[in-house]
Design an enzyme around this catalytic site. Sequence first.
Site, mmCIF file in Angstrom:
data_model
loop_
_atom_site.group_PDB
_atom_site.id
_atom_site.type_symbol
_atom_site.label_atom_id
_atom_site.label_comp_id
_atom_site.label_asym_id
_atom_site.label_seq_id
_atom_site.Cartn_x
_atom_site.Cartn_y
_atom_site.Cartn_z
ATOM 1 N N ARG A 64 1.007 -1.098 0.094
ATOM 2 C CA ARG A 64 -0.106 -0.352 0.230
ATOM 3 C C ARG A 64 0.582 1.305 0.322
ATOM 4 N NH1 ARG A 64 -5.213 -1.218 0.454
ATOM 5 N NH2 ARG A 64 -5.549 1.193 1.259
ATOM 6 N N HIS A 107 10.515 10.181 -18.125
ATOM 7 C CA HIS A 107 8.640 10.295 -18.379
ATOM 8 C C HIS A 107 7.735 8.921 -18.927
ATOM 9 C CE1 HIS A 107 5.036 10.682 -16.472
ATOM 10 N NE2 HIS A 107 4.968 10.781 -17.340
#
Length: 273
Positions: A64, A107
């Site tokens: 998480r 990116h």
Amino acid sequence: MSPFLDAYFARIHYTSTPAVNLETLRQLHLLHNSAIPFENIDVVLPREIELSDEAIFNKLVLARRGGYCFEQNGLFERALRETGFKVRSLLGRVVLANPPQMPPRTHRLLLVELQGEQWIADVGFGGQTLTAPVRLEPHIEQSTPHGLYRLEQAGPDWVLQFRHHDRWQSMYQFEMGAQYQADFVMGNFHSAHWPQSHFRHHLLMCRHLPDGGKLTLTNYHFTHWRDGHVVQEEILPDARALYDAMQQRFGLGVDDPQYGFSVQQLERVMAGF
């Protein structure tokens, strides 16, 4: 469904039956942004960022945690592919800060082919990331839950722009050629280790909200935005408050034996910012 998709859908709170259509793509895109925060904590700790499918799944889904573009879009690409979408990764050059020279390709973003059309999906550009796919078509304003975007062409390449107040601001320029795992490893290493990389000098977090708002964190500076305006702004007083905000406001997991971290670890690294 596969065990991977079961876990991923639970992580982003997706409870519908997926289909290979634009509606599902839009739902998954927004839910991913709302559930899995953009963050660079491993860079500042520092820890190496692994890009294998297993490492990304273990960190962003099971532990998480969040991550940045190479992890976020790596996970989203896998989820879309296993759902049945035709998708592949592209690489872009970040021009948001108007660099004097063209920067390297650092990116990762996604190209999705759907019903004869091409779409750009991107869940990994921090505060200005897309929260919905945009059609690969130049010169048209495209609305997302968190703002207006458009694509422009630069020779054979494309440029993604967002509407900032009364003007268009370029985010990154990308090419359409095939990319390989080695290209992502190289871009990831540069982002995490280049001395001038902004990921090395600031703790950054962002979580987009389904209502069109977003939460951002730059070091100790927390901001809640809605429609481009500040709803709440706060300078967190210390590492404990920062640690609590990461969990309570951004939903970040901190307890995993491999991917978690303590408030003491955070305090040590934040002493340099």
